[in-house]
Design a protein around this motif. Sequence first.
Motif, short mmCIF file in Angstrom:
data_model
loop_
_atom_site.label_atom_id
_atom_site.label_comp_id
_atom_site.label_asym_id
_atom_site.label_seq_id
_atom_site.Cartn_x
_atom_site.Cartn_y
_atom_site.Cartn_z
N PRO A 45 -21.83 -6.53 22.33
CA PRO A 45 -22.20 -6.05 23.67
C PRO A 45 -20.97 -5.91 24.55
O PRO A 45 -20.06 -6.74 24.52
CB PRO A 45 -23.14 -7.14 24.18
CG PRO A 45 -23.66 -7.82 22.95
CD PRO A 45 -22.52 -7.77 21.97
N PRO A 87 -19.53 -5.94 28.18
CA PRO A 87 -19.81 -6.30 29.57
C PRO A 87 -19.45 -5.14 30.50
O PRO A 87 -18.30 -4.68 30.52
CB PRO A 87 -18.92 -7.51 29.82
CG PRO A 87 -18.65 -8.08 28.45
CD PRO A 87 -18.58 -6.89 27.56
N THR A 115 -24.18 -1.36 22.45
CA THR A 115 -24.91 -2.16 23.41
C THR A 115 -24.05 -2.46 24.63
O THR A 115 -22.96 -3.04 24.50
CB THR A 115 -25.37 -3.49 22.78
OG1 THR A 115 -26.16 -3.22 21.63
CG2 THR A 115 -26.19 -4.30 23.78
N ASP A 174 -23.74 -4.68 27.92
CA ASP A 174 -24.23 -5.87 28.61
C ASP A 174 -24.03 -5.62 30.10
O ASP A 174 -22.93 -5.78 30.62
CB ASP A 174 -23.45 -7.10 28.14
CG ASP A 174 -23.78 -8.35 28.94
OD1 ASP A 174 -24.81 -8.36 29.65
OD2 ASP A 174 -22.99 -9.31 28.86
N GLN A 194 -23.61 -6.29 33.49
CA GLN A 194 -23.39 -7.43 34.38
C GLN A 194 -23.96 -7.16 35.76
O GLN A 194 -24.46 -8.07 36.42
CB GLN A 194 -21.89 -7.73 34.47
CG GLN A 194 -21.29 -8.20 33.15
CD GLN A 194 -19.80 -8.44 33.25
OE1 GLN A 194 -19.06 -7.58 33.75
NE2 GLN A 194 -19.35 -9.59 32.78
#
Length: 342
Positions: free
Chosen positions: A41, A43, A91, A93, A95
């Motif tokens: 993933p 960020p 993917t 992620d 934040q």
Amino acid sequence: MPTAPCETSTPKSLRLAAAAVALGSCLALAGPAGAADAADPVPTVFFGDSYTANFGIAPVNNQDNPRGWCFQATENYPAIATRRLADKSITLDIQSDVSCGGALVDDFWKQQGLPFGAGTLPPQQDALKDDTELVVGSMGGNTLGFSSILKQCSVKLREPSLLPGEPVDSDKPAAECRDFFEAGDGKAWLDYKFEQVEAELDQMLQRMSYFAPAAARILVGYPRLVPADTAKCQTPAPGQTELPFADIPKDALPVLDQVQKRLDDVMKKAAAEDGADFVDLYDRTGDNTACDGTNRGIGGLLENSQLELFGQPIPWYAHPNTKGRDIQAEQVAAKIETILNR
């Protein structure tokens, strides 16, 4: 990553040094992130104004707190692009998505005031973390004052409305806006605003590198509003009664397009000079302007959007509709995929 020394031999480095002093440290000038394992993933922080938030598309996130006044669509292009990438086993992620309608470039490092006294939001840069690897979004149009430009050219938009801002010079008739922006005070105002946008984009991109030194930065341009053939703008879109640009004079439409192209060039230049990536939506949306009928990716100035406020429909005010949002998402996802695999 290594920290670049502060230099003072060129005007560019003087600007870098000045920005470093403001931050209390010499800035780390980050290049784009290296190749990433697609299985990990990434960020990610999305930032920006109403074109990232996708004003006009319902439903809206955070309706029960002050961020509801950002008019950030639940299904904005960051959300759609994230799903497109997930389908390719990439993917993100997320934040944070701090995009907010009305954001100026300097709201990246300052508090943003919300309309109707709804309070303030923290600087968008607060969302960045040491481990953030991707920062994506659009800024520049509000600092340029595009709403004021539209109001300078339209009697209807000068009437009380939900569109923020004032005409550049309310003493000058809307019918004369082409001449106003091509010479004299109007041209001088535009030149000043473009200089401001360029300087503030430069600082914003540097701050991204300072607060998220490992992050690749993607500045997303704005989709094209006015077509090359402005004759198409003299016919309402299917199901509409207003022209796409309402009562803005026909001879002013090329001026609006020139202003937008100049903004696109300024954004592209800022990204290149700071080692960031750029998504050039202007060059990819010439067949999806507000005047392209069923193919339009931009809602007309006074065409009702999907939102209501105080029981009244809110116009699109020349923002991407769902087709336009999907084009944004497609282009942004493609750029992210390229960056993560290079």
